[in-house]
Design a protein around this motif. Structure first.
Motif, mmCIF file in Angstrom:
data_model
loop_
_atom_site.group_PDB
_atom_site.id
_atom_site.type_symbol
_atom_site.label_atom_id
_atom_site.label_comp_id
_atom_site.label_asym_id
_atom_site.label_seq_id
_atom_site.Cartn_x
_atom_site.Cartn_y
_atom_site.Cartn_z
ATOM 1 N N ALA A 243 4.094 41.897 24.089
ATOM 2 C CA ALA A 243 4.875 40.699 24.404
ATOM 3 C C ALA A 243 6.378 40.983 24.461
ATOM 4 O O ALA A 243 7.114 40.290 25.163
ATOM 5 N N HIS A 244 6.835 42.004 23.734
ATOM 6 C CA HIS A 244 8.270 42.302 23.695
ATOM 7 C C HIS A 244 8.683 43.393 24.680
ATOM 8 O O HIS A 244 9.853 43.505 25.017
ATOM 9 N N SER A 277 9.680 39.037 28.738
ATOM 10 C CA SER A 277 9.506 39.616 27.407
ATOM 11 C C SER A 277 10.056 38.684 26.336
ATOM 12 O O SER A 277 11.018 37.948 26.557
ATOM 13 N N GLU A 278 9.414 38.716 25.163
ATOM 14 C CA GLU A 278 9.878 37.951 24.008
ATOM 15 C C GLU A 278 11.166 38.591 23.478
ATOM 16 O O GLU A 278 11.371 39.802 23.619
ATOM 17 N N TYR A 280 13.894 40.502 21.533
ATOM 18 C CA TYR A 280 13.789 41.724 20.721
ATOM 19 C C TYR A 280 15.175 42.283 20.478
ATOM 20 O O TYR A 280 16.046 42.182 21.344
ATOM 21 N N GLN A 321 15.952 40.101 26.416
ATOM 22 C CA GLN A 321 14.727 39.596 27.037
ATOM 23 C C GLN A 321 14.752 39.991 28.500
ATOM 24 O O GLN A 321 15.717 39.675 29.200
ATOM 25 N N ARG A 349 11.765 41.533 15.918
ATOM 26 C CA ARG A 349 11.055 40.864 17.017
ATOM 27 C C ARG A 349 11.163 39.371 16.841
ATOM 28 O O ARG A 349 10.903 38.874 15.768
ATOM 29 N N GLY A 350 11.559 38.677 17.898
ATOM 30 C CA GLY A 350 11.579 37.217 17.837
ATOM 31 C C GLY A 350 12.903 36.693 17.338
ATOM 32 O O GLY A 350 13.842 37.434 17.127
#
Ligand code: 1HN
Length: 350
Positions: A243-244, A277-278, A280, A321, A349-350
């Motif tokens: 996801a990242h 992308s998430e 990061y 992102q 992450r996030g």
């Protein structure tokens, strides 16, 4: 720290000021005035997100091609200087990056230095780089390393201009004051092995019997794009997608599994059309080069659009992102292995 700036009385304030002036004359300074700047709660890079547009850079490089020869320049390179670090040849506080052009018929003479270098081939066919006794023909997308203190020279016996991105750890080497440089006695180094020897010896998930590495760098000097592109494609089809990062792989030293060189890591990643992308971030400020595709990246509070061969930089601890507008491949490099060796690297992450 705050009491240093708010003395209780004018007498105390005057006494402190006089004291600081006296300290200054002895090459001494009070830590309490510097502490907040020295030790920040999180990374505060002095450099900024930035992007170099390839069509513009290409035009400038071609102009340089008409103004100076590779021989005269030693290396015909336009240095990508971070807008907030002008004049010191740095794209981040630890890395150098530049775009190099070699015209048909030219030679860039052989030398070696303590700084380690990587190349990402951007355009053109027919040029080679020779590293440590072996010639490597360059193809667009290939990732090539020139480890610390290995002799290297470039040549273009073909009929097209050839351009690549150089990444070096020069700021790290200079921070440690460990720079050495030496010219090879001739313009081009002696070739000791046929082309493809290292690839056969170290690049087929096989190693010479009882092989023990003689250096901290990969014995494999070229990582062909045809192979990594095939792997990215296959892993995308096989899934899952991170996801990242989409599909992201690190280039390795086949003898150790570690990074190709001790100070610089390099990565290749596939971002499929429609993916975003998430958020990061990591402490290793990273230089990206678009191998294929168009898209944009949100870097901190900026949105940076990119297209083929653009180079952009994501500073340390700055949230990123990526949003491709079509299937895209990004190459990137950073000082992550140096940070890890010193126990400093972090990600979030996030
Ligand atoms: C260098 O040796 C090359 O060999 C390119 O192509 C860029 C930047 C700083 C110091 C040495 C090359 C360089 C460099």
């Amino acid at each position: 720290m705050s009491h240093a700036t708010s003395p209780e009385t004018p007498e105390l304030e005057a006494a402190r000021r006089e004291f600081y002036e006296r300290l200054d004359r002895h090459d001494v300074a009070p830590l309490w005035a510097a502490m907040a700047r020295l030790v920040t709660a999180e990374p505060r890079p002095e450099y900024v997100p930035a992007c170099w547009n390839y069509p513009r850079m290409r035009a400038l490089l071609m102009e340089a091609g008409g103004l100076i020869t590779a021989r005269e320049a030693e290396r015909r390179v336009l240095v990508l200087e971070n807008p907030n670090l002008r004049g010191i040849s740095q794209i981040t506080q630890s890395l150098y990056a530049g775009l190099q052009l070699i015209m048909p018929g030219e030679i860039a003479p052989s030398h070696r230095h303590a700084a380690a270098a990587l190349r990402l081939v951007i355009e053109g066919h027919g040029a080679y780089t020779a590293v440590d006794g072996e010639r490597i023909t360059m193809h667009p997308g290939d990732f090539i390393i020139t480890p610390s203190w290995t002799f290297h020279d470039h040549g273009n016996p073909g009929d097209e201009p050839v351009i690549w991105l150089d990444g070096l750890d020069v700021p790290i080497v200079n921070m440690f004051t460990t720079s050495f440089f030496e010219s090879y006695p001739q313009e081009t180094q002696a070739i000791e092995r046929p082309e493809g020897d290292a690839q056969a010896r170290y690049g087929a998930a096989l190693l010479p019997l009882e092989y023990t590495p003689s250096s901290l760098s990969s014995p494999l000097f070229v990582y062909p794009y045809s192979r990594s592109r095939e792997v990215l494609d296959r892993l995308y089809r096989n899934g899952p997608l991170d996801a990242h990062h989409g599909v992201k792989l690190q280039y390795t030293n086949p003898a150790t599994g570690g990074s190709p060189m001790p100070t610089i890591a390099a990565y290749t990643q596939f971002l499929p059309s429609g993916f975003k992308s998430e958020p990061y971030r990591s402490t290793d400020g990273t230089v990206y080069c678009v191998v294929e595709g168009h898209g944009s990246s949100r870097i901190g509070d900026q949105t940076i659009p990119w297209g083929p061969h653009d180079v952009f930089v994501v500073p340390s601890w700055c949230q990123v992102q990526h949003e491709p507008a079509e299937d895209s491949v990004l190459f990137s490099f950073s000082d992550r292995p140096a940070q890890k060796a010193l126990g400093l690297w972090r990600e979030s992450r996030g």
